[in-house]
Scaffold this motif. Structure first.
Motif, PDB file in Angstrom:
ATOM      1  N   ILE A 106       0.852  -1.183   0.000  1.00 27.51           N
ATOM      2  CA  ILE A 106       0.000   0.000   0.000  1.00 27.51           C
ATOM      3  C   ILE A 106       0.893   1.239   0.000  1.00 27.51           C
ATOM      4  O   ILE A 106       1.947   1.254   0.637  1.00 27.51           O
ATOM      5  CB  ILE A 106      -0.951  -0.014   1.224  1.00 27.51           C
ATOM      6  N   HIS A 126      -3.109   3.501  -2.867  1.00 25.87           N
ATOM      7  CA  HIS A 126      -3.116   2.471  -3.904  1.00 25.87           C
ATOM      8  C   HIS A 126      -2.762   1.158  -3.220  1.00 25.87           C
ATOM      9  O   HIS A 126      -1.754   1.064  -2.526  1.00 25.87           O
ATOM     10  CB  HIS A 126      -2.098   2.797  -5.002  1.00 25.87           C
ATOM     11  N   ILE A 127      -3.594   0.154  -3.430  1.00 23.13           N
ATOM     12  CA  ILE A 127      -3.433  -1.148  -2.800  1.00 23.13           C
ATOM     13  C   ILE A 127      -3.090  -2.163  -3.875  1.00 23.13           C
ATOM     14  O   ILE A 127      -3.728  -2.194  -4.928  1.00 23.13           O
ATOM     15  CB  ILE A 127      -4.724  -1.539  -2.061  1.00 23.13           C
ATOM     16  N   GLN A 128      -2.085  -2.997  -3.588  1.00 21.39           N
ATOM     17  CA  GLN A 128      -1.657  -4.016  -4.551  1.00 21.39           C
ATOM     18  C   GLN A 128      -1.582  -5.377  -3.876  1.00 21.39           C
ATOM     19  O   GLN A 128      -0.984  -5.515  -2.814  1.00 21.39           O
ATOM     20  CB  GLN A 128      -0.278  -3.670  -5.115  1.00 21.39           C
ATOM     21  N   LEU A 178       0.132  -8.715  -4.346  1.00 23.15           N
ATOM     22  CA  LEU A 178       1.342  -9.050  -5.095  1.00 23.15           C
ATOM     23  C   LEU A 178       1.547 -10.542  -5.318  1.00 23.15           C
ATOM     24  O   LEU A 178       2.290 -10.928  -6.207  1.00 23.15           O
ATOM     25  CB  LEU A 178       2.560  -8.476  -4.356  1.00 23.15           C
ATOM     26  N   PRO A 190      -2.112 -12.631  -7.877  1.00 19.84           N
ATOM     27  CA  PRO A 190      -3.361 -11.862  -7.821  1.00 19.84           C
ATOM     28  C   PRO A 190      -4.491 -12.488  -8.647  1.00 19.84           C
ATOM     29  O   PRO A 190      -5.662 -12.275  -8.345  1.00 19.84           O
ATOM     30  CB  PRO A 190      -2.962 -10.495  -8.369  1.00 19.84           C
ATOM     31  N   ILE A 229     -11.501  -6.906  -5.484  1.00 24.52           N
ATOM     32  CA  ILE A 229     -10.164  -6.865  -6.086  1.00 24.52           C
ATOM     33  C   ILE A 229     -10.304  -6.953  -7.600  1.00 24.52           C
ATOM     34  O   ILE A 229     -10.916  -7.875  -8.119  1.00 24.52           O
ATOM     35  CB  ILE A 229      -9.300  -8.040  -5.579  1.00 24.52           C
ATOM     36  N   ASN A 265      -7.886  -6.685 -11.101  1.00 24.27           N
ATOM     37  CA  ASN A 265      -6.526  -6.649 -11.645  1.00 24.27           C
ATOM     38  C   ASN A 265      -5.458  -6.641 -10.555  1.00 24.27           C
ATOM     39  O   ASN A 265      -4.420  -5.996 -10.686  1.00 24.27           O
ATOM     40  CB  ASN A 265      -6.329  -5.450 -12.575  1.00 24.27           C
ATOM     41  N   GLN A 294      -5.458  -5.191  -7.727  1.00 18.44           N
ATOM     42  CA  GLN A 294      -5.254  -3.912  -7.053  1.00 18.44           C
ATOM     43  C   GLN A 294      -6.568  -3.246  -6.704  1.00 18.44           C
ATOM     44  O   GLN A 294      -7.639  -3.714  -7.076  1.00 18.44           O
ATOM     45  CB  GLN A 294      -4.412  -2.993  -7.927  1.00 18.44           C
ATOM     46  N   SER A 295      -6.468  -2.124  -6.019  1.00 17.70           N
ATOM     47  CA  SER A 295      -7.638  -1.353  -5.629  1.00 17.70           C
ATOM     48  C   SER A 295      -7.176   0.019  -5.171  1.00 17.70           C
ATOM     49  O   SER A 295      -6.016   0.217  -4.841  1.00 17.70           O
ATOM     50  CB  SER A 295      -8.376  -2.059  -4.488  1.00 17.70           C
TER      51      SER A 295
END
Length: 147
Positions: A55, A76-78, A80, A83, A111, A113, A115-116
């Motif tokens: 994040i 931005h949340i990923q 990893l 996913p 969620i 792609n 991310q969010s």
């Protein structure tokens, strides 16, 4: 100096080196536990669990902390780690204030792609343990410092 004396000195030197090495390892482990969970990926600093969840703040003032207490910011949340396996699932963020025990629900979304985006507010300064769940299953946890 005899062979026996030399062996004794070598033994003592090895013991001292071993003790110093152990202190360094335990100090490093303790420092890592006390530090917020911060790592670098693709030239960006992220908070979270390396290779699993990251994040980072997207807006706000340049000179403010990454998690300003009492101020909502966009992040931005990923996700990893694989996913594609959690695509379309719902994630949930909550946080526990380490000093007061206050539990906050932070954000919930689907969620896409891997991310969010999320708008998060940590309403008081201090250390927060952030917990991430995906479809009600624990996924990641890390600490941040709200200032």
């Amino acid at each position: 100096m005899g062979n026996r004396d030399r062996r004794w000195i070598v033994f003592l030197l090895l013991m001292v080196a071993s003790l110093l090495s152990g202190c360094t390892e335990s100090q490093t482990k303790r420092e890592k536990e006390e530090q917020p969970s911060l790592f670098k990926m693709n030239g960006e600093l992220l908070y979270g669990e390396e290779e699993k969840f990251g994040i980072r703040k997207l807006n706000g003032e340049n000179d403010e902390p990454e998690f300003p207490a009492g101020k909502g910011r966009h992040y931005h949340i990923q996700f990893l780690n694989q996913p594609e396996q959690i695509e379309g699932k719902t994630y949930y963020l909550s946080a526990l204030h380490q000093e007061t025990g206050q539990q906050n629900d932070l954000y919930e979304a689907v969620i896409e792609n891997g991310q969010s985006g999320a708008k998060l507010v940590f309403d008081q300064p201090g250390t927060w343990k952030v917990q991430v769940a995906v479809d009600d299953e624990p996924y990641a946890q890390f600490t941040i410092q709200a200032e």
